[in-house]
Design a protein around this motif. Structure first.
Motif, PDB file in Angstrom:
ATOM      1  N   UNK A   1     -26.408 -15.736 -58.689  1.00 54.36           N
ATOM      2  CA  UNK A   1     -27.209 -16.254 -57.903  1.00 54.36           C
ATOM      3  C   UNK A   1     -27.411 -16.757 -56.077  1.00 54.36           C
ATOM      4  N   UNK A   2     -25.917 -17.532 -56.167  1.00 55.10           N
ATOM      5  CA  UNK A   2     -25.867 -17.676 -54.851  1.00 55.10           C
ATOM      6  C   UNK A   2     -25.024 -16.364 -54.073  1.00 55.10           C
ATOM      7  N   UNK A   3     -24.990 -15.427 -54.928  1.00 60.37           N
ATOM      8  CA  UNK A   3     -24.039 -14.258 -54.151  1.00 60.37           C
ATOM      9  C   UNK A   3     -25.463 -13.479 -53.719  1.00 60.37           C
ATOM     10  N   UNK A   4     -26.432 -13.782 -53.698  1.00 62.53           N
ATOM     11  CA  UNK A   4     -27.780 -12.224 -54.218  1.00 62.53           C
ATOM     12  C   UNK A   4     -28.406 -13.237 -53.043  1.00 62.53           C
ATOM     13  N   UNK A   5     -28.549 -14.225 -53.056  1.00 63.53           N
ATOM     14  CA  UNK A   5     -29.412 -15.917 -52.451  1.00 63.53           C
ATOM     15  C   UNK A   5     -28.615 -15.494 -51.023  1.00 63.53           C
ATOM     16  N   UNK A   6     -27.275 -15.321 -50.524  1.00 64.25           N
ATOM     17  CA  UNK A   6     -26.624 -15.291 -49.732  1.00 64.25           C
ATOM     18  C   UNK A   6     -25.826 -16.732 -49.258  1.00 64.25           C
ATOM     19  N   UNK A   7     -26.130 -17.832 -50.419  1.00 58.92           N
ATOM     20  CA  UNK A   7     -25.620 -18.595 -49.803  1.00 58.92           C
ATOM     21  C   UNK A   7     -24.322 -18.831 -49.993  1.00 58.92           C
ATOM     22  N   UNK A   8     -23.825 -17.802 -51.239  1.00 58.48           N
ATOM     23  CA  UNK A   8     -22.403 -18.050 -50.866  1.00 58.48           C
ATOM     24  C   UNK A   8     -21.432 -17.617 -50.037  1.00 58.48           C
ATOM     25  N   UNK A   9     -21.582 -16.444 -49.307  1.00 63.94           N
ATOM     26  CA  UNK A   9     -21.731 -16.313 -47.673  1.00 63.94           C
ATOM     27  C   UNK A   9     -21.256 -17.442 -46.944  1.00 63.94           C
ATOM     28  N   UNK A  10     -22.542 -17.904 -46.801  1.00 63.66           N
ATOM     29  CA  UNK A  10     -22.384 -19.973 -45.614  1.00 63.66           C
ATOM     30  C   UNK A  10     -21.297 -20.740 -46.544  1.00 63.66           C
ATOM     31  N   UNK A  11     -20.824 -20.761 -48.464  1.00 62.38           N
ATOM     32  CA  UNK A  11     -20.281 -21.797 -48.847  1.00 62.38           C
ATOM     33  C   UNK A  11     -18.876 -21.378 -48.184  1.00 62.38           C
ATOM     34  N   UNK A  12     -17.768 -20.129 -48.636  1.00 63.94           N
ATOM     35  CA  UNK A  12     -17.282 -19.553 -48.373  1.00 63.94           C
ATOM     36  C   UNK A  12     -16.762 -19.764 -46.654  1.00 63.94           C
ATOM     37  N   UNK A  13     -17.850 -20.034 -45.737  1.00 63.27           N
ATOM     38  CA  UNK A  13     -16.854 -19.506 -44.385  1.00 63.27           C
ATOM     39  C   UNK A  13     -16.510 -21.153 -44.174  1.00 63.27           C
ATOM     40  N   UNK A  14     -16.620 -21.686 -44.861  1.00 62.22           N
ATOM     41  CA  UNK A  14     -16.177 -23.456 -45.172  1.00 62.22           C
ATOM     42  C   UNK A  14     -14.529 -23.249 -45.566  1.00 62.22           C
ATOM     43  N   UNK A  15     -13.714 -24.377 -45.435  1.00 63.28           N
ATOM     44  CA  UNK A  15     -12.391 -24.304 -45.497  1.00 63.28           C
ATOM     45  C   UNK A  15     -12.082 -24.453 -47.162  1.00 63.28           C
ATOM     46  N   UNK A  16     -12.654 -23.622 -47.702  1.00 63.97           N
ATOM     47  CA  UNK A  16     -12.518 -24.162 -49.386  1.00 63.97           C
ATOM     48  C   UNK A  16     -11.754 -22.561 -49.986  1.00 63.97           C
ATOM     49  N   UNK A  17     -11.092 -22.598 -51.002  1.00 57.14           N
ATOM     50  CA  UNK A  17     -10.353 -21.555 -52.067  1.00 57.14           C
ATOM     51  C   UNK A  17     -11.598 -21.144 -53.107  1.00 57.14           C
ATOM     52  N   UNK A  18     -11.936 -20.075 -52.997  1.00 56.83           N
ATOM     53  CA  UNK A  18     -12.524 -19.341 -53.998  1.00 56.83           C
ATOM     54  C   UNK A  18     -11.721 -19.772 -55.323  1.00 56.83           C
ATOM     55  N   UNK A  19     -10.666 -19.744 -55.654  1.00 55.95           N
ATOM     56  CA  UNK A  19     -10.563 -20.368 -57.227  1.00 55.95           C
ATOM     57  C   UNK A  19     -11.172 -22.036 -56.658  1.00 55.95           C
ATOM     58  N   UNK A  20     -11.410 -22.684 -55.835  1.00 56.99           N
ATOM     59  CA  UNK A  20     -11.849 -24.496 -56.011  1.00 56.99           C
ATOM     60  C   UNK A  20     -13.476 -24.108 -56.111  1.00 56.99           C
ATOM     61  N   UNK A  21     -14.538 -23.033 -56.109  1.00 59.12           N
ATOM     62  CA  UNK A  21     -15.034 -22.747 -55.990  1.00 59.12           C
ATOM     63  C   UNK A  21     -16.224 -22.327 -57.325  1.00 59.12           C
ATOM     64  N   UNK A  22     -15.209 -21.866 -57.920  1.00 61.00           N
ATOM     65  CA  UNK A  22     -14.652 -21.111 -59.394  1.00 61.00           C
ATOM     66  C   UNK A  22     -14.962 -22.122 -60.462  1.00 61.00           C
ATOM     67  N   UNK A  23     -13.997 -23.231 -60.086  1.00 58.52           N
ATOM     68  CA  UNK A  23     -13.930 -24.488 -60.902  1.00 58.52           C
ATOM     69  C   UNK A  23     -14.547 -25.391 -60.231  1.00 58.52           C
TER      70      UNK A  23
END
Length: 278
Positions: free
Chosen positions: A82-104
């Motif tokens: 849902x976030x990938x489709x809305x584009x908010x996931x891209x915004x979230x990953x521009x912050x200093x956060x590891x993808x694994x932290x996002x999933x957890x």
């Protein structure tokens, strides 16, 4: 991994889940059904004590096995896709956060909202059962609730994996419903076919293998064992009951259930870390 980043993502995900109409609808429907099953099941049958607790818990088990996996899959399937489709996931990953932290964080946030809804649903049923059958079985009821929560978290872990590998929200939802249909509805026919075989020495190992491949069936068996396994399974599957009741049989099921929750989440984190199409 940073615990602070995980908790920040989890807080955001939990607040969004609480606002989600799926969770609200689920909490209301689940709570009402659990309450009605408990109240009318005990009142209509006139059962008290352990017999009443046993019968009502078996009825609640059917509600748990159908409803909890479905809502966990639906909620988890929207989380990443849902976030990938809305584009908010891209915004979230521009912050200093590891993808694994996002999933957890996403798993933890949705899990907290889901567990809160499950506890609220079981609360009313627990009060009715304590009123009708006494508080002597409170420990057994809490074990049943704990297994139900574990089942929901396993399917949430599967849903996160589905959401990671899907490119669109509709694709994730369709795949999640397909997984629910196969595991909850179709899989039992395979087990019934194996159970109908005449050779008991062949039936027991095959059923055990099928059991370990289906988390819903493992939870079903653990609850049935808690309620008095051999009488509930019947003579055909009594041998399987004795195998699981003896020694480390129940511990084996709990370990495999834990793996069912950990492995899909680990694969999802690894897959998400390697994807670049955010």
């Amino acid at each position: 991994m940073s615990l602070g980043n995980i908790l920040t993502v989890a807080e955001k995900e939990m607040l969004e889940s609480i606002r989600n109409r799926w969770l609200t609808t689920f909490a209301v429907v689940f709570g009402l059904l659990a309450l009605l099953i408990s109240f009318f099941g005990l009142s209509a049958l006139g059962l008290r004590g352990y017999q009443g607790f046993n019968r009502v818990t078996a009825s609640l088990l059917n509600l748990v096995l159908y409803l909890l996996p479905l809502i966990a899959l639906v909620m988890g399937a929207y989380s990443v896709a849902g976030e990938r489709e809305s584009g908010s996931l891209h915004v979230l990953l521009t912050h200093p956060v590891h993808p694994g932290e996002v999933i957890m964080g996403k798993f933890l946030g949705v899990a907290l909202a889901l567990v809160a809804a499950i506890f609220s649903g079981f609360g009313g049923a627990g009060v009715v059962m304590a009123w009708k059958t006494g508080v002597l079985y409170l420990g057994d009821y809490l074990v049943f609730v704990g297994l139900s929560v574990g089942l929901a978290l396993i399917f949430l872990s599967l849903a996160i994996l589905i959401s990671v590998i899907s490119t669109r929200r509709a694709q994730a939802l369709g795949l999640a419903i397909f997984v629910w249909f196969v595991i909850i509805l179709v899989y039992d026919f395979l087990a019934i076919g194996v159970a109908a075989l005449q050779q008991v020495t062949l039936v027991v190992p095959l059923l055990l293998a099928l059991l370990l491949l289906n988390p819903a069936d493992m939870v079903r068996v653990l609850v049935i064992l808690q309620l008095g396994g051999e009488a509930t399974f019947g003579p055909t599957l009594a041998a399987l009951t004795r195998v699981l009741s003896a020694g480390s049989g129940e511990a084996l099921l709990l370990v495999v259930l834990a793996l069912w929750m950990i492995l899909p989440l680990a694969v999802a984190a690894l897959w998400f870390s390697r994807r670049q199409d955010y």
